[in-house]
Design an enzyme around this catalytic site. Structure first.
Site, PDB file in Angstrom:
ATOM      1  N   SER A 105      28.256 -19.289   5.324  1.00  0.00           N
ATOM      2  CA  SER A 105      27.729 -19.098   3.884  1.00  0.00           C
ATOM      3  C   SER A 105      27.642 -17.626   3.328  1.00  0.00           C
ATOM      4  CB  SER A 105      26.496 -19.940   3.659  1.00  0.00           C
ATOM      5  OG  SER A 105      26.419 -21.209   4.054  1.00  0.00           O
ATOM      6  N   GLN A 106      27.662 -17.646   2.011  1.00  0.00           N
ATOM      7  CA  GLN A 106      27.440 -16.306   1.249  1.00  0.00           C
ATOM      8  C   GLN A 106      26.061 -15.924   1.776  1.00  0.00           C
ATOM      9  OE1 GLN A 106      27.229 -17.668  -2.520  1.00  0.00           O
ATOM     10  NE2 GLN A 106      27.019 -15.560  -3.694  1.00  0.00           N
TER      11      GLN A 106
END
Ligand code: SAH
Length: 232
Positions: free
Chosen positions: A81-82
């Protein structure tokens, strides 16, 4: 003479330490501009995000992109994920020392490492055998002795170690698995992307008080789908 020898012996150590993490400045910038600037304020979460070497959790090809504001491929059609999403989910479950966490979807092991900087023990389950093997090896090399990983279907939770103060599901489904609700400790918090796994989901937080579960729906997010093992 003796002093000189000592200086000669320790100098390379000092120089080496100074250069040990060429990404430290990028990581600090990531925390300042992507995470604090967007409202994350939990000190444990921020400290962990400043410490965990995200560039060692992505394929070498993407190391220079590790601190940019986006998810990255980790192989096998999965993504890390970011950074902001990792920090946001971490803050949402209110991590602190003394707590035990369960993560579904080890992936690269990054989210597990961020949690492990704060809580006592992290249990993490991964359904793709190669990713399970790679992340376990990575976490071992990096010295995370308080993370226990296994290959398997996280839909079922990890009953042997339940209940958990924290449950983080990093893959999306259209509902929260009943077994995960049951494995949440009194006072515990669960966060999971819920919605259509092929499109957009919402981050949902469950909190358990006096045996009753309260549900909050938050931001729209996009995660890879939660899969199931056929034999279950
Ligand atoms: N938390 C990870 C990101 C994971 S992406 C990180 O920090 O890198 C989601 C991961 O969930 C993928 O690796 C995927 O294989 C895994 N996954 C999907 N369904 C699962 C399930 N039922 N049980 C365990 N892991 C699952």
């Amino acid at each position: 003479m003796r002093l000189f020898v000592i200086i000669v012996l320790i100098m390379p150590g000092i120089v080496f330490c100074g250069q040990k993490d060429p990404y430290a400045a990028k990581r600090d910038r990531m925390v300042d501009t992507q995470i604090i600037a967007r409202g994350i304020s939990d000190s444990g979460t921020l400290q962990a995000m400043r410490k965990v070497p995200r560039h060692l959790f992505v394929p070498a090809l993407y190391a220079s992109e590790a601190y940019s504001d986006r998810p990255l491929p980790i192989g096998y059609s999965q993504t890390i994920s970011q950074p902001f999403i990792v920090a946001y989910m971490t803050q949402l479950v209110r991590p602190s020392r003394g707590k035990t966490a369960l993560e579904i979807g080890t992936g690269s092991g990054y989210q597990a490492a961020v949690l492990a900087e704060i809580v006592d023990t992290v249990y993490s389950i991964e359904i793709i055998p190669e990713l399970a093997r790679e992340s376990a090896a990575r976490l071992k090399v990096l010295g995370y002795r308080n993370i226990v990983t296994k290959y398997g279907d996280g839909y079922l939770g990890w009953p042997e170690h339940a209940p958990f103060d924290i449950i983080i599901v990093t893959a999306a489904a259209d509902h929260i698995p009943q077994l995960l609700r049951e494995q949440l400790a009194e006072g515990g918090r669960l966060v999971m992307p819920v919605g259509n796994p092929a499109f957009v989901q919402e981050l949902v937080v469950l909190s358990k008080r006096n045996g009753r579960i309260r549900e909050q729906r938050l931001e729209p997010v996009r995660f890879v789908p939660l899969r199931r093992l056929k034999e279950n």
